[in-house]
Design a protein around this motif. Structure first.
Motif, PDB file in Angstrom:
ATOM      1  N   LEU A  53     -23.881   0.998 -43.744  1.00 11.37           N
ATOM      2  CA  LEU A  53     -24.091   1.603 -45.057  1.00 11.37           C
ATOM      3  C   LEU A  53     -24.184   3.109 -44.873  1.00 11.37           C
ATOM      4  CD1 LEU A  53     -26.821  -0.841 -46.440  1.00 11.37           C
ATOM      5  CD2 LEU A  53     -24.362  -0.926 -46.853  1.00 11.37           C
ATOM      6  N   GLY A  54     -23.544   3.851 -45.765  1.00 16.05           N
ATOM      7  CA  GLY A  54     -23.561   5.306 -45.659  1.00 16.05           C
ATOM      8  C   GLY A  54     -22.771   5.938 -46.777  1.00 16.05           C
ATOM      9  N   PRO A  55     -22.674   7.272 -46.775  1.00 15.53           N
ATOM     10  CA  PRO A  55     -21.949   7.975 -47.836  1.00 15.53           C
ATOM     11  C   PRO A  55     -20.463   7.619 -47.858  1.00 15.53           C
ATOM     12  CG  PRO A  55     -23.282   9.479 -46.510  1.00 15.53           C
ATOM     13  CD  PRO A  55     -23.258   8.178 -45.788  1.00 15.53           C
ATOM     14  N   LYS A  56     -19.806   7.944 -48.950  1.00 11.07           N
ATOM     15  CA  LYS A  56     -18.366   7.722 -49.064  1.00 11.07           C
ATOM     16  C   LYS A  56     -17.608   8.625 -48.090  1.00 11.07           C
ATOM     17  CE  LYS A  56     -18.283   6.541 -54.002  1.00 11.07           C
ATOM     18  NZ  LYS A  56     -17.776   6.943 -55.341  1.00 11.07           N
ATOM     19  N   GLY A  57     -16.424   8.181 -47.705  1.00 16.82           N
ATOM     20  CA  GLY A  57     -15.508   9.044 -46.965  1.00 16.82           C
ATOM     21  C   GLY A  57     -15.770   9.171 -45.490  1.00 16.82           C
ATOM     22  N   THR A  58     -16.545   8.247 -44.894  1.00 14.47           N
ATOM     23  CA  THR A  58     -16.841   8.340 -43.463  1.00 14.47           C
ATOM     24  C   THR A  58     -15.977   7.396 -42.630  1.00 14.47           C
ATOM     25  OG1 THR A  58     -18.646   6.744 -43.713  1.00 14.47           O
ATOM     26  CG2 THR A  58     -19.207   9.087 -43.854  1.00 14.47           C
ATOM     27  N   GLY A  59     -15.009   6.742 -43.251  1.00 15.36           N
ATOM     28  CA  GLY A  59     -14.084   5.880 -42.505  1.00 15.36           C
ATOM     29  C   GLY A  59     -14.665   4.533 -42.140  1.00 15.36           C
ATOM     30  N   LYS A  60     -15.577   4.006 -42.970  1.00 12.45           N
ATOM     31  CA  LYS A  60     -16.254   2.750 -42.638  1.00 12.45           C
ATOM     32  C   LYS A  60     -15.295   1.566 -42.544  1.00 12.45           C
ATOM     33  CE  LYS A  60     -19.251   3.277 -46.018  1.00 12.45           C
ATOM     34  NZ  LYS A  60     -19.151   4.702 -46.318  1.00 12.45           N
ATOM     35  N   SER A  61     -14.295   1.520 -43.420  1.00 10.64           N
ATOM     36  CA  SER A  61     -13.411   0.344 -43.459  1.00 10.64           C
ATOM     37  C   SER A  61     -12.125   0.543 -42.668  1.00 10.64           C
ATOM     38  CB  SER A  61     -13.065   0.006 -44.918  1.00 10.64           C
ATOM     39  OG  SER A  61     -12.390   1.094 -45.534  1.00 10.64           O
ATOM     40  N   HIS A  62     -11.916   1.738 -42.110  1.00  8.93           N
ATOM     41  CA  HIS A  62     -10.649   2.067 -41.443  1.00  8.93           C
ATOM     42  C   HIS A  62     -10.315   1.083 -40.325  1.00  8.93           C
ATOM     43  CE1 HIS A  62      -7.555   4.377 -39.316  1.00  8.93           C
ATOM     44  NE2 HIS A  62      -8.293   4.257 -38.222  1.00  8.93           N
ATOM     45  N   VAL A  63     -11.275   0.817 -39.444  1.00 15.30           N
ATOM     46  CA  VAL A  63     -11.015  -0.052 -38.297  1.00 15.30           C
ATOM     47  C   VAL A  63     -10.619  -1.446 -38.744  1.00 15.30           C
ATOM     48  CG1 VAL A  63     -12.183  -1.290 -36.421  1.00 15.30           C
ATOM     49  CG2 VAL A  63     -12.394   1.176 -36.601  1.00 15.30           C
ATOM     50  N   TYR A  64     -11.246  -1.956 -39.795  1.00 16.32           N
ATOM     51  CA  TYR A  64     -11.023  -3.338 -40.208  1.00 16.32           C
ATOM     52  C   TYR A  64      -9.711  -3.509 -40.972  1.00 16.32           C
ATOM     53  CZ  TYR A  64     -15.913  -2.945 -39.064  1.00 16.32           C
ATOM     54  OH  TYR A  64     -17.075  -2.650 -38.405  1.00 16.32           O
ATOM     55  N   SER A  65      -9.210  -2.452 -41.585  1.00 21.22           N
ATOM     56  CA  SER A  65      -7.958  -2.556 -42.339  1.00 21.22           C
ATOM     57  C   SER A  65      -6.744  -2.119 -41.532  1.00 21.22           C
ATOM     58  CB  SER A  65      -8.036  -1.705 -43.615  1.00 21.22           C
ATOM     59  OG  SER A  65      -8.187  -0.331 -43.294  1.00 21.22           O
ATOM     60  N   GLU A  66      -6.945  -1.224 -40.558  1.00 22.56           N
ATOM     61  CA  GLU A  66      -5.806  -0.604 -39.893  1.00 22.56           C
ATOM     62  C   GLU A  66      -5.689  -0.941 -38.407  1.00 22.56           C
ATOM     63  OE1 GLU A  66      -3.606   1.619 -41.321  1.00 22.56           O
ATOM     64  OE2 GLU A  66      -4.507   1.378 -43.295  1.00 22.56           O
ATOM     65  N   PHE A  67      -6.777  -1.359 -37.784  1.00 20.16           N
ATOM     66  CA  PHE A  67      -6.808  -1.342 -36.326  1.00 20.16           C
ATOM     67  C   PHE A  67      -6.291  -2.605 -35.655  1.00 20.16           C
ATOM     68  CE2 PHE A  67      -8.906  -1.484 -32.146  1.00 20.16           C
ATOM     69  CZ  PHE A  67      -8.490  -0.263 -31.658  1.00 20.16           C
ATOM     70  N   SER A  68      -6.478  -3.752 -36.271  1.00 21.65           N
ATOM     71  CA  SER A  68      -6.164  -4.995 -35.568  1.00 21.65           C
ATOM     72  C   SER A  68      -5.512  -6.017 -36.483  1.00 21.65           C
ATOM     73  CB  SER A  68      -7.435  -5.603 -34.965  1.00 21.65           C
ATOM     74  OG  SER A  68      -7.177  -6.880 -34.428  1.00 21.65           O
ATOM     75  N   PRO A  69      -4.490  -6.711 -35.990  1.00 21.96           N
ATOM     76  CA  PRO A  69      -3.906  -7.816 -36.764  1.00 21.96           C
ATOM     77  C   PRO A  69      -4.790  -9.056 -36.757  1.00 21.96           C
ATOM     78  CG  PRO A  69      -2.785  -7.601 -34.651  1.00 21.96           C
ATOM     79  CD  PRO A  69      -3.745  -6.451 -34.743  1.00 21.96           C
ATOM     80  N   HIS A  70      -5.927  -8.988 -36.048  1.00 23.93           N
ATOM     81  CA  HIS A  70      -6.837 -10.134 -35.994  1.00 23.93           C
ATOM     82  C   HIS A  70      -8.016  -9.971 -36.944  1.00 23.93           C
ATOM     83  CE1 HIS A  70      -4.460 -11.386 -32.623  1.00 23.93           C
ATOM     84  NE2 HIS A  70      -4.813 -10.333 -31.907  1.00 23.93           N
ATOM     85  N   GLY A  71      -7.991  -8.926 -37.759  1.00 22.53           N
ATOM     86  CA  GLY A  71      -9.072  -8.690 -38.710  1.00 22.53           C
ATOM     87  C   GLY A  71      -8.568  -8.757 -40.135  1.00 22.53           C
ATOM     88  N   MET A  72      -9.435  -9.171 -41.035  1.00 19.88           N
ATOM     89  CA  MET A  72      -9.102  -9.259 -42.452  1.00 19.88           C
ATOM     90  C   MET A  72     -10.149  -8.496 -43.245  1.00 19.88           C
ATOM     91  SD  MET A  72      -7.483 -10.332 -45.159  1.00 19.88           S
ATOM     92  CE  MET A  72      -6.349 -11.623 -44.674  1.00 19.88           C
ATOM     93  N   LEU A  73      -9.707  -7.534 -44.046  1.00 21.74           N
ATOM     94  CA  LEU A  73     -10.602  -6.755 -44.903  1.00 21.74           C
ATOM     95  C   LEU A  73     -10.450  -7.245 -46.328  1.00 21.74           C
ATOM     96  CD1 LEU A  73     -12.550  -4.265 -45.148  1.00 21.74           C
ATOM     97  CD2 LEU A  73     -10.521  -2.944 -45.759  1.00 21.74           C
ATOM     98  N   ILE A  74     -11.552  -7.664 -46.922  1.00 24.21           N
ATOM     99  CA  ILE A  74     -11.516  -8.138 -48.300  1.00 24.21           C
ATOM    100  C   ILE A  74     -12.580  -7.415 -49.105  1.00 24.21           C
ATOM    101  CG2 ILE A  74     -10.600 -10.437 -47.790  1.00 24.21           C
ATOM    102  CD1 ILE A  74     -13.383 -11.509 -47.729  1.00 24.21           C
ATOM    103  N   SER A  75     -12.354  -7.333 -50.399  1.00 22.64           N
ATOM    104  CA  SER A  75     -13.351  -6.709 -51.264  1.00 22.64           C
ATOM    105  C   SER A  75     -14.543  -7.644 -51.384  1.00 22.64           C
ATOM    106  CB  SER A  75     -12.748  -6.428 -52.637  1.00 22.64           C
ATOM    107  OG  SER A  75     -13.753  -5.975 -53.526  1.00 22.64           O
ATOM    108  N   GLY A  76     -15.734  -7.085 -51.288  1.00 21.21           N
ATOM    109  CA  GLY A  76     -16.945  -7.902 -51.325  1.00 21.21           C
ATOM    110  C   GLY A  76     -17.079  -8.715 -52.594  1.00 21.21           C
TER     111      GLY A  76
END
Length: 677
Positions: free
Chosen positions: A222-245
Motif C-alpha cells: 500500500l502506498g501513494p499513486k505512481g510508485t510502480g506497484k503493479s508493474h511487476v505483476y502486469s509486465e514482468f512474467s507470463p506466469h503472473g495474472m493481474l486483475i482488478s480487485g
C-alpha cells in the motif's frame, strides 16, 4: 559499455537485452514487456550496436505486420481472407464448448471467436483456459456454406514464452558476480537504474518478485499513486495474472460451485495479483473473503464436497490517501482497505507488508538504458525455484525469538527463503548477508502484526527479535516505528496516551523534535528511506551563535553536492542575526575531471552569500577521510556521510515538495555525533 554491462553480456550471452529497447519498439502496441522482450531476445540479445539497430528494425517490422490493433481488426481479417497474412500476435483465450465437446479460442484484438483448437494444444498450454495468453498464431480463412461452421482455422499456436533454459548455467554464471553487482543486475532486469536506489529500496523492489519464486506467498503493498506497484505483476512474467480487485469472483479465482468443478486462476498461475485493492467504498463478496482466508492459510479451498489445493501466491496492491503519520494517529496502516478486507483474520495471513510510501513516485531518471535479463528468461528461473526451500539457511547462525508464533515464523521464513532464491541462488551468502535478509524479513512481518494489534486488541504483543551466535539478542523495529515513536504504538483510540519506545539519544525523531537553541551532546542514527530530516534541526542549534564554521567534506564536487552545501549555508543564515558576520570555510578535495565546474559552484556561492553577511571560502586537501563540522563555539559534529545524506529526488521540478523542503526527501542511511570540545 559499463563494467557491469560487460560482465552481464559476457556471462549471459543471448539472454540479456538493453532495457531501453522496449520503449524504442513498443510504439502504440498495447502488449506486456515480456512479449516485446521475447521478440527483442530473438533479434537484439547482443552488445553489438549495429546488430541491435538491425534487430530493432526487425522487431518493429514484426509488430507492424503481425500485431493486431483492435482498431484495425477488420482490415487484418480481410488480409487473412485474401491470403495476404496468416501469422498474427494476439491475446488468445480458450473455452470448452461442452455441448459440442470441442475447445474454442477467442482472439481478443482480432475480434473472432469459436475458433477450433486441438485438445493437444490446450493440454500443453492450460493457461489458455484461464484469462488468456499472448501467442503467435497462424490462422487461415476457409468459408463453408454450413451456417454452423466457423471459417477461421487455427493452423498453429505458440505462446510467447521461453521454450527452454539452462538452470545450472544460471547458477554457475551467478558465481561470477559480487552481491552488489548481482542485485544491480536484477534491478536493471526489472527495468530500473540501480544508481537511483539505495540498498533498502532495491530490496523492496526485489520483494515484489517473491510471489513468482515462492509457493503460496501472500504479499501486500500500500502506498501513494505512481510508485510502480503493479508493474511487476502486469509486465514482468507470463506466469503472473493481474486483475482488478473489484472484478474477481469466487468461480473465477477458485472454482465453480457445480460439477464438474472447474478450477480458477489459482490453479494455473504462479502469482495472482489484485490491482486497485484499496478503497473503503468498494463492494466485496464476503464469501470470497472467507474462501480466500482459508486458501491463504491452508493452501486449499472447498467447493461442494471436494477440497482442492493450489500453489498460486497472492499479491495485493492499492493506493493510500493519507500520510503515514495520519494513519498511525487516527487508525492503522491498513486503513484504506475495504471493510471486509480490513479484517484481522484475513490480514494475519499476509507474510510481508511492503511500505509503498518509502518508494518514490517513478521519475524518468529511474529507468535504465543498460542491460538486464530478458524478463521471460528470468521468469522461468524464478518459476524453477518454486521447488526449493531455503528457509533453513539462517538456523546454523541465528535463532528467532521464542515469542514469535508459528504463523509469524512461517511468514518470516518464506520471505527469507524467497530473498535467498533471488539474490543467493547458490546458497553461498555470508553470515552477515544472511543476517541482513533475516532482519528485513522480520521487519516486513512485524509491520503486519503491529497493525493487527491496533485492529484487534486480543492479539498479544510479540517480541520480534533474533539471537546472534554470540548470544546477543537484536530487536527489530520498522522504519515507521523509528520515525514516529510517539504514535506508532498508540492504539486506534486517539484519546490513548502515546507510548515512547525509543531512547532519544539514538532516535532521529527525538532529535528532530529538540527545541532550537538547546544543543546537547548525543548521537543520531537515520535509516535508509527515512523522511522528516532537515539541516535546520540536524545542524541549526549547533551552528547558532558561531562566527567561524569549518566544514570538512571531501565530496563537494558534483552539482547535487554543491546544492547540499548551499542548503547548509541557508541553515547558517537562518540562525544568525542580521547584523552578524559568519565565516564558513569548506575543506574538500578537488574534482579530478572537471575542476573548473567545481570552482564555478564555489564562486557563485561566495558571491551570492556575501550580501547576507556570510563569508564563504574554500581550500583543497588530498587524502581527506574525516567529515565533520567544527565551530568556534566549541561544537564538533561528526558526519559519517558528510552533507550527502539525501537520496536522489527531482531537482528540476519546482513544484515538487522534495525539491523545496528537505523533510520530504528520502534519506540515505547515516549517523551524526555531537561532541562538545
Amino acid at each position: 559499455m559499463k563494467p557491469l554491462d560487460k560482465k552481464i553480456t559476457e556471462h549471459f550471452a543471448g539472454l540479456v537485452v538493453r532495457k531501453d529497447l522496449v520503449k524504442a519498439v513498443k510504439g502504440n502496441a498495447i502488449v506486456p514487456s515480456y512479449v516485446l522482450e521475447y521478440l527483442l531476445g530473438q533479434y537484439c540479445a547482443t552488445s553489438d550496436e549495429e546488430s541491435i539497430q538491425t534487430g530493432i528494425q526487425t522487431v518493429k517490422e514484426i509488430l507492424a505486420k503481425h500485431y493486431v490493433h483492435r482498431s484495425e481488426s477488420g482490415l487484418v481479417r480481410s488480409q487473412i481472407r485474401e491470403k495476404k497474412l496468416r501469422k498474427i500476435i494476439d491475446r488468445v483465450s480458450v473455452d470448452l464448448n461442452d455441448k459440442e465437446d470441442v475447445y474454442q479460442a477467442t482472439f481478443a484484438n482480432l475480434g473472432i471467436n469459436k475458433v477450433a483448437v486441438p485438445a493437444s494444444t490446450v493440454k500443453k498450454h492450460q493457461k489458455l483456459l484461464t484469462g488468456g495468453v499472448w501467442c503467435i498464431a497462424d490462422i487461415e480463412y476457409q468459408h463453408n456454406e454450413d451456417e454452423k461452421s466457423v471459417p477461421w482455422i487455427l493452423e498453429s499456436l505458440k505462446p510467447i514464452q521461453l521454450s527452454s533454459f539452462d538452470f545450472d548455467g544460471y547458477l554457475d554464471a551467478r558465481k561470477r558476480f559480487t552481491t552488489d553487482e548481482w542485485i544491480d543486475t536484477l534491478i536493471q532486469s526489472i527495468g530500473f537504474n540501480p544508481e537511483a536506489f539505495g540498498k533498502r529500496s532495491k530490496l523492496l523492489q526485489l520483494i515484489r518478485l517473491i510471489p513468482f519464486c515462492e509457493r503460496n506467498y501472500n504479499l501486500i503493498e500500500l502506498g501513494p499513486k505512481g510508485t510502480g506497484k503493479s508493474h511487476v505483476y502486469s509486465e514482468f512474467s507470463p506466469h503472473g495474472m493481474l486483475i482488478s480487485g473489484g472484478e474477481v469472483t469466487v468461480p473465477k479465482l477458485f472454482v465453480e460451485n457445480r460439477a464438474p468443478y472447474k478450477i480458477g486462476l489459482v490453479g494455473y498461475w504462479d502469482c495472482v495479483a489484485f490491482d486497485e485493492f484499496a478503497g473503503k467504498s468498494k463492494r466485496v463478496d464476503k464469501a470470497l473473503v472467507d474462501i480466500m482466508k482459508n486458501y491463504m492459510a491452508n493452501k486449499s479451498f472447498s467447493r461442494g464436497i471436494e477440497t482442492l489445493g493450489a500453489e498460486a501466491s497472492m499479491a495485493f496492491v492499492g493506493n493510500t490517501q493519507h500520510t503515514v503519520a495520519h494513519m498511525l494517529r487516527h487508525s492503522d496502516l491498513f486503513d484504506e482497505l475495504p471493510p471486509k478486507y480490513h479484517d484481522s483474520a484475513f490480514l494475519d495471513r499476509i507474510h510481508f507488508f511492503i511500505p509503498g510510501w518509502e518508494i518514490d513516485i517513478i521519475r524518468g531518471d529511474m529507468f535504465t538504458a543498460d542491460f538486464g535479463f530478458v524478463v521471460d528468461y528470468f521468469a522461468e528461473i524464478l518459476k524453477q525455484q518454486r521447488n526449493f526451500d531455503y528457509s533453513h539457511l539462517y538456523t546454523p547462525h541465528f535463532q528467532l525469538s521464542e515469542q514469535i508464533s508459528t504463523r509469524d515464523r512461517d511468514a518470516i521464513n518464506k520471505t527469507f527463503s524467497g530473498l535467498v532464491k533471488i539474490i543467493f541462488p547458490n546458497q553461498d551468502a555470508t553470515e552477515e548477508e544472511l543476517e541482513e535478509l533475516l532482519a528485513f524479513a522480520i521487519e516486513g512481518r512485524k509491520r503486519v502484526k503491529d497493525q493487527l494489534m491496533r485492529i484487534d486488541q486480543t492479539y498479544a504483543d510479540v517480541r520480534f527479535a533474533y539471537v546472534r551466535p554470540d548470544g546477543k539478542e537484536l530487536l527489530i523495529k520498522t522504519l515507521e516505528e523509528d520515525t514516529y515513536p510517539t504514535i506508532y504504538h498508540k492504539s486506534g483510540d486517539p484519546s490513548d496516551e502515546p507510548i515512547e519506545t525509543t531512547a532519544k539519544s539514538t532516535d532521529v525523531s527525538a532529535a528532530m523534535s529538540k527545541p532550537a537553541g538547546s544543543p546537547e551532546e548525543g548521537h543520531v542514527t537515520v535509516k535508509e528511506n527515512q523522511r522528516g530530516v532537515d539541516f535546520d534541526t540536524l545542524f541549526g542549534p549547533y551552528v547558532q551563535g558561531a562566527s567561524k564554521i569549518v566544514l570538512t567534506d571531501p565530496y563537494i564536487r558534483m552539482f547535487h553536492q554543491a546544492r547540499n552545501l548551499m542548503e547548509f549555508i541557508e541553515t547558517v543564515d537562518k540562525v544568525k542575526s542580521d547584523d552578524q558576520r559568519v565565516e564558513v570555510e569548506l575543506i574538500t578535495s578537488e574534482e579530478e575531471f572537471s575542476p573548473e565546474k567545481q570552482l564555478e559552484f564555489f564562486e557563485q556561492i561566495q558571491k551570492n552569500c556575501l550580501p547576507s553577511g556570510i563569508l564563504f571560502s574554500w581550500g583543497f586537501e588530498t587524502g581527506i577521510h574525516a567529515r565533520h563540522i567544527v565551530t568556534d563555539t566549541g561544537w564538533k559534529v561528526l558526519l559519517d556521510r558528510g552533507l550527502d545524506v539525501f537520496q536522489k529526488y527531482e531537482m528540476n521540478d519546482t513544484f515538487t515538495l522534495a525539491n523545496r523542503l528537505q523533510k520530504h526527501r528520502a534519506c540515505k542511511a547515516f549517523e551524526v555525533t555531537y561532541l562538545r570540545q
